[in-house]
Write a protein that holds these residues in place. Structure first.
Motif, PDB file in Angstrom:
ATOM      1  N   THR A  13       4.136  -0.699  -9.961  1.00  0.00           N
ATOM      2  CA  THR A  13       3.018  -0.419  -8.994  1.00  0.00           C
ATOM      3  C   THR A  13       1.834  -1.628  -8.873  1.00  0.00           C
ATOM      4  OG1 THR A  13       3.296   2.172  -9.968  1.00  0.00           O
ATOM      5  CG2 THR A  13       1.351   1.490  -8.885  1.00  0.00           C
ATOM      6  N   THR A  14       1.560  -1.698  -7.776  1.00  0.00           N
ATOM      7  CA  THR A  14       0.477  -2.667  -7.638  1.00  0.00           C
ATOM      8  C   THR A  14      -0.876  -1.985  -8.275  1.00  0.00           C
ATOM      9  OG1 THR A  14       1.395  -3.489  -5.673  1.00  0.00           O
ATOM     10  CG2 THR A  14      -1.051  -3.858  -5.957  1.00  0.00           C
ATOM     11  N   VAL A  22      -7.882   5.950  -9.876  1.00  0.00           N
ATOM     12  CA  VAL A  22      -7.342   6.460  -8.527  1.00  0.00           C
ATOM     13  C   VAL A  22      -5.957   6.133  -8.297  1.00  0.00           C
ATOM     14  CG1 VAL A  22      -7.595   7.212  -6.037  1.00  0.00           C
ATOM     15  CG2 VAL A  22      -9.420   6.637  -7.517  1.00  0.00           C
ATOM     16  N   GLU A  23      -4.921   7.024  -8.128  1.00  0.00           N
ATOM     17  CA  GLU A  23      -3.480   6.879  -7.976  1.00  0.00           C
ATOM     18  C   GLU A  23      -3.387   6.997  -6.446  1.00  0.00           C
ATOM     19  OE1 GLU A  23       1.160   7.790  -9.517  1.00  0.00           O
ATOM     20  OE2 GLU A  23      -0.780   8.460 -10.608  1.00  0.00           O
ATOM     21  N   PHE A  24      -2.805   6.199  -5.620  1.00  0.00           N
ATOM     22  CA  PHE A  24      -2.671   6.482  -4.091  1.00  0.00           C
ATOM     23  C   PHE A  24      -1.272   6.092  -3.763  1.00  0.00           C
ATOM     24  CE2 PHE A  24      -5.187   2.936  -4.569  1.00  0.00           C
ATOM     25  CZ  PHE A  24      -4.840   2.234  -3.400  1.00  0.00           C
ATOM     26  N   GLU A  25      -1.134   6.401  -2.594  1.00  0.00           N
ATOM     27  CA  GLU A  25       0.317   5.942  -1.892  1.00  0.00           C
ATOM     28  C   GLU A  25      -0.223   5.470  -0.517  1.00  0.00           C
ATOM     29  OE1 GLU A  25       3.325   8.821  -1.727  1.00  0.00           O
ATOM     30  OE2 GLU A  25       3.774   8.756  -3.703  1.00  0.00           O
ATOM     31  N   LEU A  26       0.373   4.249   0.057  1.00  0.00           N
ATOM     32  CA  LEU A  26       0.144   3.722   1.406  1.00  0.00           C
ATOM     33  C   LEU A  26       1.496   3.527   1.885  1.00  0.00           C
ATOM     34  CD1 LEU A  26      -2.307   1.048   1.037  1.00  0.00           C
ATOM     35  CD2 LEU A  26      -2.713   3.301   1.437  1.00  0.00           C
ATOM     36  N   ALA A  27       1.703   4.622   2.758  1.00  0.00           N
ATOM     37  CA  ALA A  27       3.074   4.461   3.544  1.00  0.00           C
ATOM     38  C   ALA A  27       4.226   4.647   2.521  1.00  0.00           C
ATOM     39  CB  ALA A  27       3.301   3.353   4.490  1.00  0.00           C
ATOM     40  N   GLY A  28       4.065   5.430   1.657  1.00  0.00           N
ATOM     41  CA  GLY A  28       5.193   5.551   0.487  1.00  0.00           C
ATOM     42  C   GLY A  28       5.059   4.487  -0.770  1.00  0.00           C
ATOM     43  N   GLN A  29       4.264   3.463  -0.807  1.00  0.00           N
ATOM     44  CA  GLN A  29       4.199   2.351  -1.725  1.00  0.00           C
ATOM     45  C   GLN A  29       2.876   3.076  -2.662  1.00  0.00           C
ATOM     46  OE1 GLN A  29       5.732  -0.324  -2.318  1.00  0.00           O
ATOM     47  NE2 GLN A  29       4.643  -0.664  -4.005  1.00  0.00           N
ATOM     48  N   LEU A  79      -5.868   4.743   6.852  1.00  0.00           N
ATOM     49  CA  LEU A  79      -5.229   3.840   7.846  1.00  0.00           C
ATOM     50  C   LEU A  79      -3.797   4.101   8.135  1.00  0.00           C
ATOM     51  CD1 LEU A  79      -6.856   0.522   6.428  1.00  0.00           C
ATOM     52  CD2 LEU A  79      -7.576   2.113   8.097  1.00  0.00           C
ATOM     53  N   PHE A  80      -3.160   4.486   7.278  1.00  0.00           N
ATOM     54  CA  PHE A  80      -1.490   4.456   7.300  1.00  0.00           C
ATOM     55  C   PHE A  80      -0.988   5.973   7.164  1.00  0.00           C
ATOM     56  CE2 PHE A  80      -2.883   0.549   5.361  1.00  0.00           C
ATOM     57  CZ  PHE A  80      -2.567  -0.208   6.071  1.00  0.00           C
ATOM     58  N   ALA A  81      -0.252   6.251   8.238  1.00  0.00           N
ATOM     59  CA  ALA A  81       0.459   7.297   7.991  1.00  0.00           C
ATOM     60  C   ALA A  81       1.511   7.522   6.973  1.00  0.00           C
ATOM     61  CB  ALA A  81       1.561   7.600   9.453  1.00  0.00           C
TER      62      ALA A  81
END
Length: 153
Positions: free
Chosen positions: A5-6, A45-52, A24-26
């Motif tokens: 994970t980044t 904060v753990e989050f996902e950007l377009a599945g990443q 910004l990203f679906a």
């Protein structure tokens, strides 16, 4: 959780940055917000950007982002490039060269139209050279201008 994970270090804006990025990203979302003592200040904060998956920390001013690491965004169209470029450079972001920018928190992004690698790696070395030369003079990538340059116009 994915194996790798980044991890992003922020001074104290991790939650604001994650909310902005996920807008910004679906297919993006905030997964979890960890607060100190359960109800205190935001710690991670753990989050996902377009599945990443990403993990952002409010770690204080000890470290800052630099261009050694960037987020590369594969854009389907010039319209997507234009939209992301505008949003990421707004409110204190900075344009750089060749499709690179820094957002308001200093995180580096590469906003790249999908067609760019094809132009830069054209089998005709003169077309590839002209496309590369055009790109080197750009901040935000202008695909039409690169196509024109590659064609010799």
């Amino acid at each position: 959780m994915q194996k790798i994970t980044t991890f992003l270090w922020f001074d104290h804006e991790a939650e604001q940055a994650a909310a902005f990025y996920t807008s910004l990203f679906a297919g993006s979302r905030i997964v979890r917000v960890q607060r100190q003592g359960g109800e205190g200040a935001v710690m991670t904060v753990e989050f996902e950007l377009a599945g990443q998956r990403f993990l952002a920390l409010n770690g204080g001013p000890h470290f800052t982002f630099n261009e050694a690491v960037s987020l590369y965004v594969d854009c389907e169209s010039q319209e997507e490039v234009d939209e992301l470029w505008g949003k990421l450079t707004a409110d204190g972001g900075e344009e750089s060269r060749c499709g690179w920018l820094k957002d308001r928190w200093g995180l580096s992004w590469q906003i790249v139209p999908r067609r760019l690698p094809e132009l830069l790696n054209d089998p005709d070395p003169d077309r590839a050279r002209r496309a590369t030369e055009a790109m080197m003079g750009m901040q935000k990538i202008d695909l039409a201008a690169m196509e024109k340059a590659a064609a010799g116009g």
